[in-house]
Motif scaffolding. Structure first.
Motif, PDB file in Angstrom:
ATOM      1  N   GLU A   1       1.057   8.679 -13.739  1.00  0.00           N
ATOM      2  CA  GLU A   1       2.070   7.464 -14.419  1.00  0.00           C
ATOM      3  C   GLU A   1       2.963   6.898 -13.413  1.00  0.00           C
ATOM      4  O   GLU A   1       3.725   6.179 -12.986  1.00  0.00           O
ATOM      5  N   SER A   2       3.772   8.336 -12.776  1.00  0.00           N
ATOM      6  CA  SER A   2       5.639   8.272 -11.932  1.00  0.00           C
ATOM      7  C   SER A   2       4.803   8.114 -10.284  1.00  0.00           C
ATOM      8  O   SER A   2       4.976   7.195 -10.136  1.00  0.00           O
ATOM      9  N   PHE A   3       3.752   8.135 -10.304  1.00  0.00           N
ATOM     10  CA  PHE A   3       3.212   7.855  -9.051  1.00  0.00           C
ATOM     11  C   PHE A   3       2.706   5.814  -8.692  1.00  0.00           C
ATOM     12  O   PHE A   3       3.319   4.426  -8.069  1.00  0.00           O
ATOM     13  N   SER A   4       2.178   5.594  -9.993  1.00  0.00           N
ATOM     14  CA  SER A   4       1.728   4.689 -10.056  1.00  0.00           C
ATOM     15  C   SER A   4       3.014   3.448 -10.932  1.00  0.00           C
ATOM     16  O   SER A   4       3.353   2.277 -10.214  1.00  0.00           O
TER      17      SER A   4
ATOM     18  N   GLU B   1       0.659  -0.852  -0.051  1.00  0.00           N
ATOM     19  CA  GLU B   1       0.487   0.211  -0.166  1.00  0.00           C
ATOM     20  C   GLU B   1       0.548   1.188  -0.049  1.00  0.00           C
ATOM     21  O   GLU B   1       1.625   1.603   0.589  1.00  0.00           O
ATOM     22  N   VAL B   2       0.391   2.163  -1.024  1.00  0.00           N
ATOM     23  CA  VAL B   2       1.680   3.300  -1.024  1.00  0.00           C
ATOM     24  C   VAL B   2       0.388   4.582  -0.717  1.00  0.00           C
ATOM     25  O   VAL B   2      -0.522   4.766  -1.527  1.00  0.00           O
ATOM     26  N   ASN B   3       0.618   5.286  -0.110  1.00  0.00           N
ATOM     27  CA  ASN B   3      -0.387   6.667  -0.301  1.00  0.00           C
ATOM     28  C   ASN B   3      -0.129   8.077  -1.161  1.00  0.00           C
ATOM     29  O   ASN B   3       1.764   8.353  -0.490  1.00  0.00           O
ATOM     30  N   CYS B   4      -0.815   8.343  -0.955  1.00  0.00           N
ATOM     31  CA  CYS B   4      -0.764  10.157  -1.402  1.00  0.00           C
ATOM     32  C   CYS B   4      -1.287  11.099  -0.789  1.00  0.00           C
ATOM     33  O   CYS B   4      -2.242  10.116  -0.119  1.00  0.00           O
ATOM     34  N   GLU B   5      -1.781  11.838  -1.051  1.00  0.00           N
ATOM     35  CA  GLU B   5      -2.697  12.732  -0.684  1.00  0.00           C
ATOM     36  C   GLU B   5      -3.920  13.556  -1.179  1.00  0.00           C
ATOM     37  O   GLU B   5      -4.765  13.506  -0.558  1.00  0.00           O
ATOM     38  N   THR B   6      -3.531  13.259  -2.724  1.00  0.00           N
ATOM     39  CA  THR B   6      -5.322  13.157  -3.636  1.00  0.00           C
ATOM     40  C   THR B   6      -5.207  12.112  -4.267  1.00  0.00           C
ATOM     41  O   THR B   6      -4.191  11.076  -5.200  1.00  0.00           O
TER      42      THR B   6
ATOM     43  N   ILE C   1       4.437  11.067   0.462  1.00  0.00           N
ATOM     44  CA  ILE C   1       3.954   9.611  -0.185  1.00  0.00           C
ATOM     45  C   ILE C   1       4.220   8.700   0.422  1.00  0.00           C
ATOM     46  O   ILE C   1       6.004   8.985   0.736  1.00  0.00           O
ATOM     47  N   GLN C   2       3.817   8.034   0.753  1.00  0.00           N
ATOM     48  CA  GLN C   2       4.505   6.900   2.153  1.00  0.00           C
ATOM     49  C   GLN C   2       3.898   5.534   1.762  1.00  0.00           C
ATOM     50  O   GLN C   2       2.998   5.509   1.088  1.00  0.00           O
TER      51      GLN C   2
ATOM     52  N   VAL D   1      -3.174  12.897  -7.737  1.00  0.00           N
ATOM     53  CA  VAL D   1      -1.884  11.981  -8.088  1.00  0.00           C
ATOM     54  C   VAL D   1      -1.870  10.607  -7.667  1.00  0.00           C
ATOM     55  O   VAL D   1      -0.909   9.623  -8.800  1.00  0.00           O
ATOM     56  N   ALA D   2      -2.657   9.793  -7.346  1.00  0.00           N
ATOM     57  CA  ALA D   2      -3.155   8.104  -7.174  1.00  0.00           C
ATOM     58  C   ALA D   2      -2.765   7.817  -8.491  1.00  0.00           C
ATOM     59  O   ALA D   2      -3.160   6.612  -8.763  1.00  0.00           O
ATOM     60  N   LYS D   3      -3.707   8.667  -9.475  1.00  0.00           N
ATOM     61  CA  LYS D   3      -3.647   8.239 -10.869  1.00  0.00           C
ATOM     62  C   LYS D   3      -2.418   8.713 -11.713  1.00  0.00           C
ATOM     63  O   LYS D   3      -2.399   8.177 -12.809  1.00  0.00           O
TER      64      LYS D   3
END
Length: 250
Positions: A110-113, A98-103, A159-160, A106-108
């Motif tokens: 590509e870099s976060f994914s 599980e990786v968390n972000c604020e919004t 991001i955590q 950002v969850a969508k």
């Protein structure tokens, strides 16, 4: 700037100003683009740091990394309640991270994914549910923590990596299912197929059962449910032994 004059005793109208060769001449559009692609930092940030280090792209990249770590520390206290669950499988072991972000935006991203997927792959290779050990794992020439800090600097959100769940061994079968990137289930069985595990995982995601097997249910919960079911049919007029059989059948 360097000031030169015809006479050292007084300023002369004929004095000229000359600009020495500085980082402004060394910094090209191609160099800025190269640094952006390597670090993910903004164009103006790349130009500024390249100018500061006379076009030395390695020194500039290191400075951006340091700034990214500082920014990550500042954002660490901000609430990160969005995010996604990523999965990976290595040598029969299935892992969910599980990786968390604020919004949700950002969850969508590509870099976060891509970061979340890298975290899942690293966790599967590591074979541990220890988040601290995972963050120290090597990813693309650096640690996963370095990658996280760089992503924080690029995206601008906290991001955590929150938790890791791992199941499986060479003697069992595993499968997993992720629903809408928000609900993740991993199932481990003895025998069977990965498809069966995935099917079971889908049912778990839909029903969210508190226990996996009958033996897992505490006796007090069994008794509480028995009392509830008995009260439902108490006014049916059926004999007590029939009611008991009905409850046992449930």
């Amino acid at each position: 700037l360097v000031l030169t004059a015809a006479s050292v005793s007084a300023f002369s109208p004929s004095a000229t100003f000359t600009r020495p060769s500085t980082s402004l001449n060394a910094v090209t559009t191609a160099l800025i683009k190269e640094l952006r692609e390597a670090t993910g930092a903004g164009m103006m940030d790349c130009k500024k740091v390249l100018t500061e280090f006379d076009g030395d792209i390695d020194a500039a990249a290191e400075e951006l990394r340091k700034k990214g770590l500082a920014q990550a520390d500042k954002k660490a206290s901000r609430v990160a309640a969005e995010g996604k669950i990523a999965m990976s499988k290595v040598d029969g072991k299935s892992v969910l991270v599980e990786v968390n972000c604020e919004t949700d935006f950002v969850a969508k991203d590509e870099s976060f994914s891509a970061f979340a997927n890298s975290a899942a792959e690293a966790a599967a290779k590591l074979g541990s549910e220890d988040v601290e050990a995972l963050m120290a794992a090597s990813v693309d020439g650096g640690s996963l923590e370095d990658a996280r800090a760089g992503l924080v600097s690029k995206i601008g959100e906290n991001i955590q990596v929150r938790r890791v769940v791992s199941r499986g061994s060479g003697e069992t079968t595993t499968g997993s299912y992720i629903h809408m990137q928000k609900i993740g289930v991993v199932v481990e069985i003895e025998g069977g197929t990965e498809e069966l595990c995935t099917d079971v995982a889908m049912h778990v995601a839909a029903m969210n059962p508190p226990y996996a097997t009958k033996d897992d249910v505490p006796s007090e919960d069994v008794e509480k449910e028995r009392e509830f079911l008995t009260s439902q049919v108490a006014d049916s007029g059926k004999p007590a032994d029939i009611i008991q059989k009905m409850v046992d059948g449930r």
